[in-house]
Design a protein around this motif. Structure first.
Motif, PDB file in Angstrom:
ATOM      1  N   ARG A 165       0.852  -1.198   0.000  1.00 34.97           N
ATOM      2  CA  ARG A 165       0.000   0.000   0.000  1.00 34.97           C
ATOM      3  C   ARG A 165       0.884   1.243   0.000  1.00 34.97           C
ATOM      4  O   ARG A 165       1.806   1.357   0.811  1.00 34.97           O
ATOM      5  CB  ARG A 165      -0.905  -0.002   1.238  1.00 34.97           C
ATOM      6  CG  ARG A 165      -1.932   1.130   1.299  1.00 34.97           C
ATOM      7  CD  ARG A 165      -2.729   0.988   2.582  1.00 34.97           C
ATOM      8  NE  ARG A 165      -3.688   2.051   2.774  1.00 34.97           N
ATOM      9  CZ  ARG A 165      -4.982   1.984   2.465  1.00 34.97           C
ATOM     10  NH1 ARG A 165      -5.464   0.877   1.921  1.00 34.97           N
ATOM     11  NH2 ARG A 165      -5.796   2.998   2.682  1.00 34.97           N
TER      12      ARG A 165
ATOM     13  N   THR B 122       0.592   5.382   0.130  1.00 33.73           N
ATOM     14  CA  THR B 122      -0.294   6.506   0.388  1.00 33.73           C
ATOM     15  C   THR B 122       0.528   7.767   0.601  1.00 33.73           C
ATOM     16  O   THR B 122       1.716   7.713   0.933  1.00 33.73           O
ATOM     17  CB  THR B 122      -1.168   6.259   1.637  1.00 33.73           C
ATOM     18  OG1 THR B 122      -0.333   5.943   2.756  1.00 33.73           O
ATOM     19  CG2 THR B 122      -2.154   5.132   1.382  1.00 33.73           C
TER      20      THR B 122
ATOM     21  N   ASP C 247      -2.896   7.696  -4.351  1.00 30.35           N
ATOM     22  CA  ASP C 247      -2.733   6.568  -3.434  1.00 30.35           C
ATOM     23  C   ASP C 247      -3.130   5.286  -4.160  1.00 30.35           C
ATOM     24  O   ASP C 247      -4.091   5.284  -4.947  1.00 30.35           O
ATOM     25  CB  ASP C 247      -3.627   6.723  -2.195  1.00 30.35           C
ATOM     26  CG  ASP C 247      -3.263   7.931  -1.349  1.00 30.35           C
ATOM     27  OD1 ASP C 247      -2.136   8.434  -1.502  1.00 30.35           O
ATOM     28  OD2 ASP C 247      -4.113   8.357  -0.553  1.00 30.35           O
TER      29      ASP C 247
END
Length: 230
Positions: A127, A129, A182
Protein backbone atom coordinates in the motif's frame (compact mmCIF):
# COMPACT_ATOMS: atom_id res chain seq x y z
CA UNK A 1 -60.33 41.27 17.62
CA UNK A 2 -60.78 37.64 18.62
CA UNK A 3 -61.14 36.72 14.96
CA UNK A 4 -57.86 38.41 14.14
CA UNK A 5 -56.15 36.58 16.96
CA UNK A 6 -57.54 33.26 15.71
CA UNK A 7 -56.42 34.02 12.16
CA UNK A 8 -52.97 34.90 13.45
CA UNK A 9 -52.73 31.66 15.39
CA UNK A 10 -53.82 29.66 12.37
CA UNK A 11 -51.22 31.37 10.21
CA UNK A 12 -48.54 30.66 12.79
CA UNK A 13 -49.38 26.97 12.56
CA UNK A 14 -50.14 26.64 8.87
CA UNK A 15 -47.50 28.87 7.28
CA UNK A 16 -44.51 26.85 8.54
CA UNK A 17 -46.17 23.72 7.21
CA UNK A 18 -46.72 25.33 3.81
CA UNK A 19 -43.15 26.64 3.66
CA UNK A 20 -41.81 23.27 4.73
CA UNK A 21 -43.88 21.53 2.06
CA UNK A 22 -42.68 23.95 -0.63
CA UNK A 23 -39.04 23.53 0.38
CA UNK A 24 -39.43 19.76 0.35
CA UNK A 25 -40.99 19.84 -3.12
CA UNK A 26 -38.15 22.05 -4.40
CA UNK A 27 -35.58 19.70 -2.86
CA UNK A 28 -37.21 16.73 -4.59
CA UNK A 29 -37.15 18.51 -7.96
CA UNK A 30 -33.50 19.49 -7.53
CA UNK A 31 -32.56 15.94 -6.51
CA UNK A 32 -34.34 14.43 -9.51
CA UNK A 33 -32.65 16.86 -11.88
CA UNK A 34 -29.24 16.11 -10.42
CA UNK A 35 -29.95 12.39 -10.58
CA UNK A 36 -30.98 12.58 -14.25
CA UNK A 37 -27.84 14.61 -15.04
CA UNK A 38 -25.67 12.06 -13.20
CA UNK A 39 -27.28 9.13 -15.02
CA UNK A 40 -26.77 10.88 -18.35
CA UNK A 41 -23.07 11.47 -17.56
CA UNK A 42 -22.70 7.87 -16.44
CA UNK A 43 -24.32 6.53 -19.61
CA UNK A 44 -22.04 8.69 -21.73
CA UNK A 45 -18.99 7.50 -19.77
CA UNK A 46 -19.90 3.85 -20.27
CA UNK A 47 -20.40 4.49 -23.98
CA UNK A 48 -17.13 6.42 -24.23
CA UNK A 49 -15.08 3.70 -22.51
CA UNK A 50 -16.99 0.77 -23.97
CA UNK A 51 -17.74 -0.59 -20.50
CA UNK A 52 -20.83 -2.34 -19.17
CA UNK A 53 -22.43 -2.94 -15.79
CA UNK A 54 -21.85 -6.30 -14.08
CA UNK A 55 -22.62 -7.74 -10.66
CA UNK A 56 -20.26 -6.31 -8.01
CA UNK A 57 -17.19 -8.47 -7.44
CA UNK A 58 -16.93 -9.72 -3.81
CA UNK A 59 -13.12 -9.38 -3.75
CA UNK A 60 -13.20 -5.77 -4.91
CA UNK A 61 -16.00 -5.04 -2.44
CA UNK A 62 -13.83 -6.49 0.34
CA UNK A 63 -10.93 -4.26 -0.67
CA UNK A 64 -13.26 -1.27 -0.71
CA UNK A 65 -14.41 -2.11 2.83
CA UNK A 66 -10.75 -1.94 3.92
CA UNK A 67 -10.09 1.33 2.12
CA UNK A 68 -13.12 3.06 3.66
CA UNK A 69 -14.28 3.00 7.31
CA UNK A 70 -17.72 2.13 8.57
CA UNK A 71 -20.31 -0.33 7.31
CA UNK A 72 -20.45 -0.30 3.53
CA UNK A 73 -21.74 -2.07 0.50
CA UNK A 74 -21.20 -1.88 -3.27
CA UNK A 75 -23.75 0.06 -5.28
CA UNK A 76 -22.78 -0.79 -8.85
CA UNK A 77 -19.79 -1.98 -10.85
CA UNK A 78 -18.69 -1.63 -14.45
CA UNK A 79 -15.93 -3.48 -16.26
CA UNK A 80 -14.10 -3.22 -19.55
CA UNK A 81 -10.66 -2.35 -20.88
CA UNK A 82 -8.40 0.65 -20.55
CA UNK A 83 -4.96 1.05 -22.15
CA UNK A 84 -5.04 -2.62 -23.10
CA UNK A 85 -5.75 -3.93 -19.59
CA UNK A 86 -8.91 -5.30 -17.95
CA UNK A 87 -10.31 -2.80 -15.45
CA UNK A 88 -13.22 -2.34 -13.09
CA UNK A 89 -14.77 0.62 -11.32
CA UNK A 90 -17.13 0.23 -8.39
CA UNK A 91 -19.42 2.74 -6.70
CA UNK A 92 -19.50 2.06 -2.97
CA UNK A 93 -21.33 3.62 -0.04
CA UNK A 94 -20.58 3.36 3.64
CA UNK A 95 -22.32 4.63 6.76
CA UNK A 96 -20.72 6.08 9.85
CA UNK A 97 -22.14 6.89 13.24
CA UNK A 98 -21.03 9.85 15.32
CA UNK A 99 -21.96 10.78 18.88
CA UNK A 100 -22.04 14.23 20.43
CA UNK A 101 -21.15 15.11 24.00
CA UNK A 102 -24.73 14.40 25.11
CA UNK A 103 -24.69 10.83 23.85
CA UNK A 104 -26.88 11.52 20.82
CA UNK A 105 -25.90 9.28 17.91
CA UNK A 106 -26.36 10.33 14.28
CA UNK A 107 -25.72 8.35 11.11
CA UNK A 108 -24.57 9.57 7.70
CA UNK A 109 -23.85 7.93 4.37
CA UNK A 110 -20.80 8.69 2.23
CA UNK A 111 -20.52 7.82 -1.45
CA UNK A 112 -17.12 6.72 -2.74
CA UNK A 113 -15.60 4.50 -5.40
CA UNK A 114 -12.68 2.25 -6.23
CA UNK A 115 -10.88 1.91 -9.55
CA UNK A 116 -8.98 -1.29 -10.28
CA UNK A 117 -6.70 -2.90 -12.85
CA UNK A 118 -6.70 -6.70 -13.08
CA UNK A 119 -3.23 -8.26 -13.10
CA UNK A 120 -2.32 -11.65 -14.64
CA UNK A 121 -1.04 -12.96 -11.28
CA UNK A 122 -1.85 -12.52 -7.60
CA UNK A 123 0.79 -10.50 -5.74
CA UNK A 124 1.43 -9.85 -2.03
CA UNK A 125 -0.06 -6.83 -0.34
CA UNK A 126 1.53 -3.40 -0.72
CA UNK A 127 0.00 0.00 0.00
CA UNK A 128 1.35 3.39 -1.05
CA UNK A 129 -0.29 6.51 0.39
CA UNK A 130 0.54 10.17 0.63
CA UNK A 131 2.68 10.86 3.68
CA UNK A 132 0.92 12.90 6.36
CA UNK A 133 2.07 14.89 9.35
CA UNK A 134 0.73 12.09 11.53
CA UNK A 135 2.70 9.57 9.48
CA UNK A 136 5.91 11.50 10.06
CA UNK A 137 5.61 11.17 13.84
CA UNK A 138 4.75 7.48 13.71
CA UNK A 139 7.45 4.80 13.44
CA UNK A 140 9.18 5.21 10.10
CA UNK A 141 7.97 3.17 7.15
CA UNK A 142 10.12 1.68 4.40
CA UNK A 143 12.88 4.09 3.37
CA UNK A 144 14.17 4.01 -0.21
CA UNK A 145 17.08 5.74 -1.90
CA UNK A 146 15.01 8.78 -2.89
CA UNK A 147 14.59 11.32 -0.05
CA UNK A 148 11.92 13.13 -2.08
CA UNK A 149 9.94 9.90 -2.43
CA UNK A 150 10.32 9.09 1.27
CA UNK A 151 9.02 12.54 2.19
CA UNK A 152 6.06 12.29 -0.20
CA UNK A 153 4.82 8.74 0.41
CA UNK A 154 4.26 6.13 3.07
CA UNK A 155 4.93 2.52 2.07
CA UNK A 156 3.26 -0.31 3.97
CA UNK A 157 4.07 -3.94 3.19
CA UNK A 158 4.93 -7.15 5.06
CA UNK A 159 8.00 -7.62 2.82
CA UNK A 160 10.44 -4.73 2.41
CA UNK A 161 12.47 -6.58 -0.22
CA UNK A 162 9.36 -7.10 -2.32
CA UNK A 163 8.40 -3.42 -1.99
CA UNK A 164 11.90 -2.32 -2.94
CA UNK A 165 11.70 -4.43 -6.09
CA UNK A 166 8.42 -2.79 -7.11
CA UNK A 167 9.43 0.74 -6.19
CA UNK A 168 12.42 0.98 -8.49
CA UNK A 169 13.68 4.38 -9.74
CA UNK A 170 11.29 4.61 -12.71
CA UNK A 171 8.32 3.70 -10.51
CA UNK A 172 9.33 6.30 -7.93
CA UNK A 173 9.71 8.88 -10.68
CA UNK A 174 6.18 8.13 -11.87
CA UNK A 175 4.81 8.53 -8.36
CA UNK A 176 6.68 11.79 -7.77
CA UNK A 177 4.93 13.08 -10.88
CA UNK A 178 1.61 12.05 -9.28
CA UNK A 179 1.92 12.83 -5.59
CA UNK A 180 -1.90 13.04 -5.32
CA UNK A 181 -2.21 9.34 -6.04
CA UNK A 182 -2.73 6.57 -3.43
CA UNK A 183 -2.79 2.93 -4.53
CA UNK A 184 -2.69 -0.62 -3.28
CA UNK A 185 -1.70 -4.05 -4.55
CA UNK A 186 -3.64 -7.00 -3.18
CA UNK A 187 -3.83 -10.34 -4.96
CA UNK A 188 -4.55 -9.81 -8.65
CA UNK A 189 -5.92 -6.30 -8.03
CA UNK A 190 -4.10 -2.99 -8.42
CA UNK A 191 -6.46 -0.43 -6.95
CA UNK A 192 -6.96 3.26 -6.22
CA UNK A 193 -9.89 5.00 -4.51
CA UNK A 194 -11.61 8.31 -3.88
CA UNK A 195 -14.75 9.86 -2.40
CA UNK A 196 -18.02 10.36 -4.33
CA UNK A 197 -19.37 8.28 -7.19
CA UNK A 198 -16.98 7.94 -10.08
CA UNK A 199 -16.95 10.41 -12.94
CA UNK A 200 -15.28 9.91 -16.33
CA UNK A 201 -12.45 12.51 -16.23
CA UNK A 202 -11.16 11.58 -12.78
CA UNK A 203 -11.54 7.86 -13.44
CA UNK A 204 -9.60 8.11 -16.69
CA UNK A 205 -6.83 9.98 -14.84
CA UNK A 206 -6.63 7.29 -12.15
CA UNK A 207 -6.65 4.46 -14.66
CA UNK A 208 -3.92 6.17 -16.68
CA UNK A 209 -1.67 6.08 -13.62
CA UNK A 210 -2.73 2.58 -12.56
CA UNK A 211 -2.06 1.07 -15.97
CA UNK A 212 1.33 2.80 -16.05
CA UNK A 213 2.14 1.29 -12.65
CA UNK A 214 1.12 -2.13 -13.99
CA UNK A 215 3.38 -1.62 -17.02
CA UNK A 216 6.32 -0.80 -14.73
CA UNK A 217 5.99 -3.91 -12.55
CA UNK A 218 9.24 -5.82 -13.20
CA UNK A 219 8.78 -9.20 -14.91
CA UNK A 220 10.83 -10.92 -12.20
CA UNK A 221 8.39 -9.60 -9.57
CA UNK A 222 5.48 -11.17 -11.44
CA UNK A 223 7.48 -14.39 -11.79
CA UNK A 224 9.03 -14.67 -8.32
CA UNK A 225 6.26 -13.24 -6.16
CA UNK A 226 3.17 -13.87 -8.25
CA UNK A 227 0.76 -16.77 -8.07
CA UNK A 228 -1.07 -17.79 -11.21
CA UNK A 229 -4.82 -17.35 -11.12
CA UNK A 230 -7.01 -20.43 -11.21
Amino acid sequence: MAVLVMVGLVLLVVLPLIVSGVLYAVAVVVYKRRRRAFEARRAEALRQFGWSYVAPDPWLAELASIAFPGNGQPVSMATGWFNGRPVAVMDYEYSMQTADGRGNVSSSTQACHVVAVQLPVALPWLRLTEESRLGRIRPRDLQLESPAFNDAFRVETPDDRYASAILHPRMMELMLDNTWFDWQLAGPTLMSWNLNHWEAPETAARLSVLTRIADLLPPFVLRDYGHRLA
